[in-house]
Design a protein around this motif. Structure first.
Motif, PDB file in Angstrom:
ATOM      1  N   ILE A   1       6.888 -38.855 -62.367  1.00 24.50           N
ATOM      2  CA  ILE A   1       5.863 -38.574 -63.364  1.00 24.50           C
ATOM      3  C   ILE A   1       6.519 -37.926 -64.570  1.00 24.50           C
ATOM      4  O   ILE A   1       7.217 -36.922 -64.440  1.00 24.50           O
ATOM      5  CB  ILE A   1       4.779 -37.643 -62.793  1.00 24.50           C
ATOM      6  CG1 ILE A   1       4.147 -38.270 -61.556  1.00 24.50           C
ATOM      7  CG2 ILE A   1       3.722 -37.334 -63.836  1.00 24.50           C
ATOM      8  CD1 ILE A   1       3.191 -37.366 -60.824  1.00 24.50           C
TER       9      ILE A   1
ATOM     10  N   ALA B   1       2.183 -35.466 -66.672  1.00 25.46           N
ATOM     11  CA  ALA B   1       1.796 -34.382 -65.761  1.00 25.46           C
ATOM     12  C   ALA B   1       0.949 -33.343 -66.491  1.00 25.46           C
ATOM     13  O   ALA B   1      -0.041 -32.846 -65.945  1.00 25.46           O
ATOM     14  CB  ALA B   1       3.033 -33.729 -65.156  1.00 25.46           C
TER      15      ALA B   1
ATOM     16  N   LEU C   1      -2.544 -34.746 -66.867  1.00 27.97           N
ATOM     17  CA  LEU C   1      -3.260 -34.716 -65.593  1.00 27.97           C
ATOM     18  C   LEU C   1      -3.620 -33.288 -65.192  1.00 27.97           C
ATOM     19  O   LEU C   1      -4.697 -33.047 -64.639  1.00 27.97           O
ATOM     20  CB  LEU C   1      -2.443 -35.422 -64.513  1.00 27.97           C
ATOM     21  CG  LEU C   1      -2.264 -36.931 -64.740  1.00 27.97           C
ATOM     22  CD1 LEU C   1      -1.283 -37.513 -63.733  1.00 27.97           C
ATOM     23  CD2 LEU C   1      -3.589 -37.666 -64.690  1.00 27.97           C
TER      24      LEU C   1
ATOM     25  N   THR D   1       0.899 -43.780 -60.694  1.00 31.16           N
ATOM     26  CA  THR D   1       1.314 -42.451 -61.139  1.00 31.16           C
ATOM     27  C   THR D   1       0.197 -41.432 -60.939  1.00 31.16           C
ATOM     28  O   THR D   1       0.456 -40.299 -60.535  1.00 31.16           O
ATOM     29  CB  THR D   1       1.759 -42.491 -62.620  1.00 31.16           C
ATOM     30  OG1 THR D   1       2.819 -43.437 -62.753  1.00 31.16           O
ATOM     31  CG2 THR D   1       2.235 -41.137 -63.089  1.00 31.16           C
TER      32      THR D   1
ATOM     33  N   TYR E   1       0.639 -38.199 -58.552  1.00 33.27           N
ATOM     34  CA  TYR E   1       0.428 -36.840 -59.062  1.00 33.27           C
ATOM     35  C   TYR E   1      -0.183 -35.935 -58.002  1.00 33.27           C
ATOM     36  O   TYR E   1       0.158 -34.760 -57.912  1.00 33.27           O
ATOM     37  CB  TYR E   1      -0.468 -36.886 -60.305  1.00 33.27           C
ATOM     38  CG  TYR E   1      -0.915 -35.531 -60.782  1.00 33.27           C
ATOM     39  CD1 TYR E   1      -0.091 -34.755 -61.598  1.00 33.27           C
ATOM     40  CD2 TYR E   1      -2.153 -35.015 -60.419  1.00 33.27           C
ATOM     41  CE1 TYR E   1      -0.501 -33.508 -62.037  1.00 33.27           C
ATOM     42  CE2 TYR E   1      -2.567 -33.773 -60.855  1.00 33.27           C
ATOM     43  CZ  TYR E   1      -1.739 -33.022 -61.660  1.00 33.27           C
ATOM     44  OH  TYR E   1      -2.151 -31.785 -62.085  1.00 33.27           O
TER      45      TYR E   1
ATOM     46  N   LYS F   1       1.683 -33.425 -55.681  1.00 31.22           N
ATOM     47  CA  LYS F   1       1.930 -32.038 -56.068  1.00 31.22           C
ATOM     48  C   LYS F   1       1.140 -31.103 -55.153  1.00 31.22           C
ATOM     49  O   LYS F   1       1.515 -29.968 -54.927  1.00 31.22           O
ATOM     50  CB  LYS F   1       1.510 -31.885 -57.537  1.00 31.22           C
ATOM     51  CG  LYS F   1       1.546 -30.521 -58.113  1.00 31.22           C
ATOM     52  CD  LYS F   1       1.132 -30.599 -59.585  1.00 31.22           C
ATOM     53  CE  LYS F   1       1.056 -29.250 -60.234  1.00 31.22           C
ATOM     54  NZ  LYS F   1       0.705 -29.338 -61.650  1.00 31.22           N
TER      55      LYS F   1
END
Length: 153
Positions: free
Chosen positions: A5, A10, A13, A61, A65, A68
């Motif tokens: 990413i 990021a 997002l 993507t 994410y 995480k």
């Protein structure tokens, strides 16, 4: 091929997660846990929808994410969420109003947080030029068109 990413994606997002968590009054980690609670599922679907509608980030993507938070979703899950929210919008007036409001907040937040300074000037000019009778939906449509033009440059 391992997906990664980009930092700018990021950050976008992260901002969408913040908007969703504030709206649904949940913590970010709750958003991506494998809970079957209706409120959590709705929040996650709204996140996937907004990430797809308001950014040019790929489905894969967007799903990556969530890793995480230790729960990676594949592109099909993100696509399913997007379709579900589209159904909610067409079937329920309240859901349509909620998602359109969140969409506008997201678009504004993305560009007011330094992602594209040109958009701020554009929005000011637009609001000065239009009269108060323009519908909310029309304004959202115009803003989305400008977002697409700016991101394609």
């Amino acid at each position: 091929m391992k997906l990664s990413i980009k930092e700018s994606d990021a950050r976008k997002l992260d901002l969408i997660v913040d908007i969703i968590c504030r709206h649904f009054q949940i913590e970010a980690k709750e958003l991506f846990e494998s809970s079957r609670k209706r409120a959590i599922i709705s929040a996650r679907q709204y996140f996937h929808y907004l990430a797809r509608e308001c950014t040019k980030i790929s489905l894969a993507t967007i799903g990556l994410y969530s890793g995480k938070y230790n729960n990676i979703f594949d592109h099909a899950t993100v696509l399913h969420s997007h379709r579900q929210v589209e159904r909610y919008k067409s079937a329920y007036k309240r859901d349509r109003e909620d998602i359109e409001t969140l969409e506008l907040i997201t678009i504004e937040s993305l560009f007011n947080n330094g992602f594209d300074k040109d958009f701020i000037d554009y929005k000011k000019d637009l609001l000065e030029k239009i009269n108060s009778t323009i519908t909310y939906h029309s304004l959202l449509k115009i803003m989305k068109q400008q977002v697409n033009m700016l991101t394609n440059v």
